[in-house]
Design a protein around this motif. Structure first.
Motif, PDB file in Angstrom:
ATOM      1  N   ARG A 109       1.039  -0.797  -0.270  1.00 27.15           N
ATOM      2  CA  ARG A 109      -0.446  -0.047  -0.306  1.00 27.15           C
ATOM      3  C   ARG A 109       1.018   1.156   0.325  1.00 27.15           C
ATOM      4  NH1 ARG A 109      -2.795  -1.202  -2.748  1.00 27.15           N
ATOM      5  NH2 ARG A 109      -3.352   0.626  -2.433  1.00 27.15           N
ATOM      6  N   TYR A 110       2.154   1.554   0.271  1.00 27.96           N
ATOM      7  CA  TYR A 110       2.816   2.340  -0.077  1.00 27.96           C
ATOM      8  C   TYR A 110       3.751   2.432  -1.326  1.00 27.96           C
ATOM      9  CZ  TYR A 110       2.792   2.493   5.162  1.00 27.96           C
ATOM     10  OH  TYR A 110       2.333   3.238   5.686  1.00 27.96           O
ATOM     11  N   HIS A 111       2.863   3.957  -1.720  1.00 27.12           N
ATOM     12  CA  HIS A 111       3.709   4.196  -2.882  1.00 27.12           C
ATOM     13  C   HIS A 111       4.653   5.871  -3.284  1.00 27.12           C
ATOM     14  CE1 HIS A 111      -0.758   3.276  -3.015  1.00 27.12           C
ATOM     15  NE2 HIS A 111      -0.891   3.767  -4.631  1.00 27.12           N
ATOM     16  N   THR A 112       5.276   4.403  -4.990  1.00 20.47           N
ATOM     17  CA  THR A 112       6.339   5.796  -4.673  1.00 20.47           C
ATOM     18  C   THR A 112       5.830   6.457  -6.436  1.00 20.47           C
ATOM     19  OG1 THR A 112       7.999   5.152  -3.944  1.00 20.47           O
ATOM     20  CG2 THR A 112       8.739   6.365  -5.570  1.00 20.47           C
ATOM     21  N   PRO A 113       5.110   7.685  -6.807  1.00 20.31           N
ATOM     22  CA  PRO A 113       4.962   8.172  -8.202  1.00 20.31           C
ATOM     23  C   PRO A 113       5.980   8.172  -9.047  1.00 20.31           C
ATOM     24  CG  PRO A 113       3.650   9.403  -6.461  1.00 20.31           C
ATOM     25  CD  PRO A 113       5.095   8.364  -5.705  1.00 20.31           C
ATOM     26  N   CYS A 114       6.143   8.467 -10.184  1.00 14.46           N
ATOM     27  CA  CYS A 114       7.219   8.610 -10.687  1.00 14.46           C
ATOM     28  C   CYS A 114       6.224   8.577 -12.594  1.00 14.46           C
ATOM     29  CB  CYS A 114       8.262   7.771 -11.389  1.00 14.46           C
ATOM     30  SG  CYS A 114       9.450   7.992 -12.250  1.00 14.46           S
ATOM     31  N   SER A 115       6.547   9.736 -12.927  1.00 14.95           N
ATOM     32  CA  SER A 115       6.119  10.131 -13.980  1.00 14.95           C
ATOM     33  C   SER A 115       6.617  10.408 -15.190  1.00 14.95           C
ATOM     34  CB  SER A 115       5.005  11.458 -14.399  1.00 14.95           C
ATOM     35  OG  SER A 115       4.006  11.360 -13.310  1.00 14.95           O
ATOM     36  N   ARG A 116       6.315  10.149 -16.159  1.00 13.68           N
ATOM     37  CA  ARG A 116       7.194  10.521 -17.632  1.00 13.68           C
ATOM     38  C   ARG A 116       7.326  10.935 -18.889  1.00 13.68           C
ATOM     39  NH1 ARG A 116      10.766  11.189 -13.653  1.00 13.68           N
ATOM     40  NH2 ARG A 116      12.679   9.691 -13.348  1.00 13.68           N
ATOM     41  N   THR A 117       7.660  11.504 -19.414  1.00 11.50           N
ATOM     42  CA  THR A 117       6.923  11.381 -21.016  1.00 11.50           C
ATOM     43  C   THR A 117       7.980  10.481 -22.098  1.00 11.50           C
ATOM     44  OG1 THR A 117       6.327  13.745 -19.774  1.00 11.50           O
ATOM     45  CG2 THR A 117       6.948  13.429 -22.786  1.00 11.50           C
ATOM     46  N   LEU A 118       7.306   9.972 -22.899  1.00 16.30           N
ATOM     47  CA  LEU A 118       7.257   8.617 -23.869  1.00 16.30           C
ATOM     48  C   LEU A 118       7.912   9.574 -25.476  1.00 16.30           C
ATOM     49  CD1 LEU A 118       7.979   6.832 -22.062  1.00 16.30           C
ATOM     50  CD2 LEU A 118       6.667   5.181 -24.275  1.00 16.30           C
ATOM     51  N   TYR A 119       8.918   9.682 -26.116  1.00 22.95           N
ATOM     52  CA  TYR A 119       8.021  10.562 -27.885  1.00 22.95           C
ATOM     53  C   TYR A 119       8.800   9.065 -28.740  1.00 22.95           C
ATOM     54  CZ  TYR A 119       7.978  13.447 -30.774  1.00 22.95           C
ATOM     55  OH  TYR A 119       7.375  14.242 -32.219  1.00 22.95           O
ATOM     56  N   PHE A 120       7.902   9.217 -28.775  1.00 18.33           N
ATOM     57  CA  PHE A 120       8.346   7.974 -30.371  1.00 18.33           C
ATOM     58  C   PHE A 120       8.314   8.874 -31.528  1.00 18.33           C
ATOM     59  CE2 PHE A 120       4.831   6.129 -27.653  1.00 18.33           C
ATOM     60  CZ  PHE A 120       5.364   4.292 -27.654  1.00 18.33           C
ATOM     61  N   GLY A 121      10.112   8.610 -31.892  1.00 16.42           N
ATOM     62  CA  GLY A 121      10.484   9.038 -33.053  1.00 16.42           C
ATOM     63  C   GLY A 121      11.432  10.249 -31.917  1.00 16.42           C
ATOM     64  N   GLN A 122      11.541  10.843 -33.340  1.00 16.00           N
ATOM     65  CA  GLN A 122      12.323  12.157 -32.957  1.00 16.00           C
ATOM     66  C   GLN A 122      11.564  13.237 -32.757  1.00 16.00           C
ATOM     67  OE1 GLN A 122      16.284  11.336 -33.912  1.00 16.00           O
ATOM     68  NE2 GLN A 122      16.476  13.045 -32.843  1.00 16.00           N
TER      69      GLN A 122
END
Lengths: 393, 393
Positions: free
Chosen positions: A256-269
């Motif tokens: 029940r303990y959380h470690t959030p982590c957001s990222r942005t992905l880019y497909f291509g250049q």
């Protein structure tokens, strides 16, 4: 209780109860009706998906401490808490989702019988699981009680994490690392959004070799292309096109303990727009992480971030983070402090935050975030996911 | 709105709004503040994981219909609804999880400005997302309004499903079939509970070739061995031993529509106790499914089931089912009728239920359940998962 369901030793639960009673005493609350499932868990260990019916833990500044819930959930209370049988109090099933009868009427009768009906009673008035009708049932059933809003009283006790809690959050951090490793292995343009989420959920539940992955209090949020301008959309079966960005808001979870982590992905250049944004956000992270030191306020952390952003010509309409730890749906935040300019809470060592310099623009968005714990030398990150725009060639 | 986010045609949404206005008129409610995320979705199409902050749809018997939510969620409202820009009303972020300010105070000001402050206002007083403080903020902010409890008003309008809704539920049924096919392929004794759940979530999110799997409003519930006596425990990293039974409560989901289906797995040669229970539960299903016909009441359905069970020497402390369809966490039930003896609701064609003859005993449990729709000739099942004790040799 079943031994393998115990997440903390008895002493830690005792300390939490004591700490809560002290806070109640300071606020002149004699009896507190705790409905937040995370607060219930933190005080007693109770852990089950039963918060869709009314339930609570009642704690007094005397020695009162009992679980109150639906008849079919009492077995789960016995399995996951140290409470004795007389402190696991069930209500009959005819009170469940009935228009005629409310479980809080039944609780009022119990408090009457226990001689607690004249108490000064604290309620978590803005909790998801404490509805208007729950409150009004108590007001009617306990006409001699004095009610006060004690929303957040227990949440605030949870702000500084114990060493065992930080261990669970670090494990959750390892889980989120596993999720991103999977994402980088499987993500390809042309994939459907739900296919990518299936992999995220699989990796997140598998966890690490040693530590199971638990369910996140918020499902994976994906913003693909123009949908990334909206921050809380969930997936559908749409195809992820080439030459597009995706914002991903995810958490690793353990016990029940959380470690959030957001990222942005880019497909291509990546376009120059994305690269410029990456540079700015990374710089904002570098200068703000320094600020997570004991003695600084939430507002001072926010000031550094928002001032920097302003200098770069950007505006952000919402707070830049919130405390994290133990939680249940629908939110993995702790709902106490916020990283916003107006928040004067002073940081202490062991407080944990999801620092979230996410930028949402008119038709796209960008997220690189970190979960951190406050230390004497600044923020310590709870996970180690490559801190950059993740590019899938 | 983004076309691929539209789940129903405009006419269907219009019909729902009209039906709701008629029900409001009949109950003398002029303005209804709708906070149940499923009701919000059903009326407008709004679909996002934003229900962890206060939000609502306000509908009037006049032409009032607007979404009210957090500033950063307005983009999602524009993408998933047909509401015009002036009917997407946002509140500033300083109202989010603040101890000083409440979003419902801001809503009260808006209703004042719109000249709606003297209305007879319906509230969903027992909804998860309508807290005691939300209600009290409105009472204070609108002293001239008359408030009534309209909990369930919209939920009841949702009871009979449209043909498009039933199509989504059948697709959800196909998703749950896929989940059980995966379970039967991968489940082995010695596996960890979280490993099995990882496969369940993966299959459930993948869905079918044509239709994506959406997130369930309740995570997979597993009761392994003695833990199956408790009905709402979630997984941990414990190993599933050989010669043990597991109760699994799962749903397939598509476009927020749920088709739950529970089964019991046995690893190894089932004991006579399990085989006897299987026989009894299957017989209870056969005789009860017949009862899901228009004109019968929920109580009459429950009577047939509970009378049969009693004759077999068993007791069940809780209701034997509840309506299902569109939903959001923490519950996939619709919270209107219940399949219990005292419920006098008359069944209509197109109503849908999770019929749940689950038996929980002191140290084990057994579940074989079906999601059904009421038809002229009795229950029609929404999924086709082998209806038996699932044995893994």
């Amino acid at each position: 209780m079943i031994e393998n369901r115990r997440r903390f030793n008895k002493q830690e639960y005792n300390d939490r109860v004591l700490k809560t009673r002290k806070a109640m005493f300071d606020k002149d609350v004699e009896l507190l009706i705790v409905t937040d499932p995370a607060n219930i868990n933190w005080l007693t260990g109770y852990d089950a998906w039963s918060f869709y019916v009314h339930q609570c833990v009642v704690i007094g500044t005397d020695n009162t401490l009992f679980w109150f819930g639906r008849i079919i959930d009492a077995a789960g209370a016995a399995m996951t808490t140290d409470l004795s049988a007389e402190n696991i109090i069930e209500y009959p099933d005819n009170y469940v989702q009935s228009e005629q009868e409310h479980p809080m009427e039944y609780l009022a009768e119990i408090l009457q019988k226990k001689g607690l009906s004249n108490s000064k009673i604290g309620l978590e008035k803005d909790n998801y699981y404490f509805s208007a009708r729950a409150a009004e049932s108590l007001y009617r059933g306990l006409p001699n009680a004095k009610f006060v809003d004690a929303n957040g009283l227990v949440n605030w006790q949870r702000a500084v994490k114990s060493s065992q809690e930080l261990i669970y959050m670090q494990r959750a951090g390892q889980v989120v690392e596993k999720i991103y490793q999977r994402v980088m292995t499987v993500a390809t343009p042309g994939m459907r959004k739900n296919e990518l989420v299936a992999e995220i959920l699989h990796a997140g539940t598998l966890g690490t070799d040693e530590h199971f992955g638990d369910y996140p209090s918020i499902v994976p949020l994906l913003g693909v292309g123009e949908e990334s301008a909206a921050c809380h959309l969930t997936w559908d079966g749409g195809v992820i096109p080439a030459d597009s960005g995706i914002c991903m808001e995810l958490a690793g979870v353990h016990a029940r303990y959380h470690t959030p982590c957001s990222r942005t992905l880019y497909f291509g250049q990546p376009t120059q727009e994305y690269l410029d944004m990456e540079k700015m956000v990374l710089e904002s992270i570098n200068i703000t992480l320094e600020m997570f030191r004991p003695g600084n306020t939430c507002g001072e952390v926010a000031d550094v971030f928002f001032d920097f952003l302003k200098k770069q010509g950007f505006d952000k309409a919402n707070r830049v983070g919130y405390p994290i730890g133990l939680s249940y749906p629908p939110d993995w935040g702790e709902r106490t402090m916020s990283l916003r300019r107006s928040d004067t809470t002073v940081l202490e060592e062991g407080m944990s935050f999801h620092f979230m310099p996410a930028i949402w623009l008119d038709n796209w968005g960008f997220e690189i975030t970190e979960s951190v714990v406050v230390t004497a030398t600044g923020a310590k990150c709870l996970s180690n996911v490559p801190r950059k725009l993740l590019v899938i060639e």
